[in-house]
Write a protein that holds these residues in place. Sequence first.
Motif, mmCIF file in Angstrom:
data_model
loop_
_atom_site.group_PDB
_atom_site.id
_atom_site.type_symbol
_atom_site.label_atom_id
_atom_site.label_comp_id
_atom_site.label_asym_id
_atom_site.label_seq_id
_atom_site.Cartn_x
_atom_site.Cartn_y
_atom_site.Cartn_z
ATOM 1 N N ALA A 110 2.967 4.344 0.295
ATOM 2 C CA ALA A 110 3.343 5.040 1.815
ATOM 3 C C ALA A 110 2.388 6.264 2.312
ATOM 4 O O ALA A 110 2.361 6.528 3.398
ATOM 5 N N TYR A 113 -0.538 6.641 2.126
ATOM 6 C CA TYR A 113 -1.855 6.646 2.524
ATOM 7 C C TYR A 113 -1.770 5.587 4.027
ATOM 8 O O TYR A 113 -2.611 5.708 4.664
ATOM 9 N N GLN A 114 -0.477 5.132 4.204
ATOM 10 C CA GLN A 114 -0.379 4.070 5.278
ATOM 11 C C GLN A 114 -0.772 4.850 6.703
ATOM 12 O O GLN A 114 -1.553 4.272 7.552
ATOM 13 N N ASN A 115 -0.477 5.894 7.045
ATOM 14 C CA ASN A 115 -0.658 6.394 8.513
ATOM 15 C C ASN A 115 -1.898 6.596 8.694
ATOM 16 O O ASN A 115 -2.592 6.114 9.754
ATOM 17 N N TRP A 128 -3.567 2.943 9.114
ATOM 18 C CA TRP A 128 -3.219 2.270 10.283
ATOM 19 C C TRP A 128 -3.763 2.861 11.251
ATOM 20 O O TRP A 128 -4.103 2.064 12.152
ATOM 21 N N PHE A 163 0.460 -2.165 6.781
ATOM 22 C CA PHE A 163 1.107 -1.207 6.818
ATOM 23 C C PHE A 163 2.211 -1.029 7.766
ATOM 24 O O PHE A 163 2.665 -0.322 8.714
ATOM 25 N N ILE A 202 0.925 -0.908 -0.013
ATOM 26 C CA ILE A 202 0.151 -0.077 -0.006
ATOM 27 C C ILE A 202 0.954 1.169 -0.030
ATOM 28 O O ILE A 202 1.920 1.369 0.703
ATOM 29 N N ALA A 240 3.982 2.468 8.446
ATOM 30 C CA ALA A 240 3.083 3.388 9.482
ATOM 31 C C ALA A 240 3.289 2.609 10.826
ATOM 32 O O ALA A 240 3.460 3.384 11.957
#
Length: 493
Positions: free
Chosen positions: A204, A206-208, A211, A266, A202, A269
Motif C-alpha cells: 500500500a 507504494y501504490q499512490n 498509480w 493499485f 503491491i 490508490a
Amino acid sequence: MNFPILSSLILLPTIGALFLFFTKDKEGNNLTAKYVSLFTSVVNFLISIYLWVSFDQSTSNFQFIEDRTWIEGFINYKVGVDGISILFIILTTFITPLCIISVNNSVKTRLRDFLIAILIMESFMIGVFCALDLVVFYLFFEAGLIPMFLIIGIWGGPKRVYSAFKFFLYTLLGSVLMLVAIISIYWISGTTDVIKLYELGIDAKYQNLLWLAFFSSFAVKTPMWPVHTWLPDAHVEAPTAGSVLLAAILLKMAGYGFIRFSLGLFPIASEIFTPLIYTLSVIAIILTSLIALMQEDMKKLIAYSSVAHMGFVTLGIFTIQQQGIEGSIIQMISHGLVSAALFLCVGVVYDRMHSRMISAYGGIVTIIPKYSILFMLFTLAALGLPGTSGFIGEFLILMGVFKDNFLVAVLASLGVILGAAYMLWLYKRVVFGKLVNEDLKSMIDLNKSEYFILACLAVPTLFFGFYPEPLINTIEVSVKDLINMYNLNLMDK
C-alpha cells in the motif's frame, strides 16, 4: 490449445508488412499492396472470430496463454486473453481491413508504405491487449506511436509535422513515468508478470506514486482533460484511415490500461484518486462538449466529441460497479465503431469537395441520399439514441455512476444533452438546409467500397444496440472477478 493463436494474431500483420516491403508493383498501380494487405487483415479478423468462438465465457481466468522466456530471469514473453481484452482484439482486427479498403479514395502517394504502417500498427495494437507482462505491454504500447507518427507526419494535412510531433511528445512524455513505475514494480515485487502481481498484490505504501505514474500515461492517451489538446490537431491533420485508427483503437488502449492495471494492481490508490477521476471526467464531458458546439471544422467537432465520450468511459471504470465497468467497455467498443464511421463520413465528402468546413455544405440530402441516411444513423448512435450501441454503454455507465455518486451522475447527464446538441447541429448544417454552394450539385453518392465500409460499421452498431448480450456475456464474469479482487484487496489492507 497447442497452436499459438495469439502470437499468430500479433505476427501475421507484420509478416504481411514485410512481404509488402520486399515487393513492388510495376507502373506504380499498387494492386499487389492492396490485395496483400487486405488479405492479411481479413485472415487476422477471421482468426480473432475463431478465438472468440473458442473462448470459455464461464471463467474469468486468462485463456490461450503463451509463456516463453525472453530475457533470462527478468522478462517473459507472456500473452493471454480474458473477457475484457478479447473484445478489443476483435475491434482491432475488424477496423483494420475497413481502413485498408478506405485508402482507395484518400491516399494518393506512397500507398504501399502507408499500408505497411497500418499493418505494423495492427500488430502493436493487438499486442497491447494480449500482453500479460508489464514490460511486454509497455513495449507494444509505446511502439504504436511510431507508425501513427509516420502516418500523420507523411500523409497528413498542411500542419502534419507540427501535429505529429505534438502527438508523439505528449504521449511519450506521459509514458516515461510509466516505465519508471514498471522498473519500480520489478524492484518491489521481483516480477513483471501481471498474473503473479495480481496474486501477490503491491504494498500500500507504494501504490499512490505507482498509480500516478501509470495515470500520467493513460490520461494523455485517453485523452483526459487538460492533456487532450494533441487529439484535435492529430485528427484534423491525419488522413482518414489514420483518424479512424486513432479514434477507434488507439484511445481504447488507455481505457483498457485503466481497467487492467490501475484497478487491478493499485486498488487502494484507485479508491483514493477516484474523486480526481470523477472531477476530470465531468469537466471533460461538459467542457469539450461546449467546445465541440463552437467548431467549424467537422473533424475537429468529432475529435472533441471523442474526448467527451472517453470522459464517460473513465467515469464508468472508476465507479467500481458491475454496470459502470461493463458500460465503459461497451462504450469503448461502440465508440470504436461509431467514431470510425463518422471520420469515414467526413472523409467521403472531403474526397469530393476538399473541404472539412461545415459552412461549405448544406442541402446535400437530395444530392447524396444514401450517404445522408448512413451519416444520420451514426450521428444518432454518437448521441446515444436507444436502439444503437451508443445507448447501451452510456446507460450502463450512468446507472453505475448514479449508484456511486448522485451529483456526478447528474452533471455527467448534461453531457448526453450537449452531445445531442452538437451532433444534431452538425447534421442539420451539413445535410439539411438550403443548397447555397452550387459546386455541391456535382457530388456523387457513395461508391461501392464506401457503401460497403459504412454498411459494415452500421450492422454491428444496430445489432449490439438491440442485442448487446454477446458483449455482456463475454465480459460479465471477468468484470465480476475484477471487482471482487478489488474489494478483497481493499479489505486486506
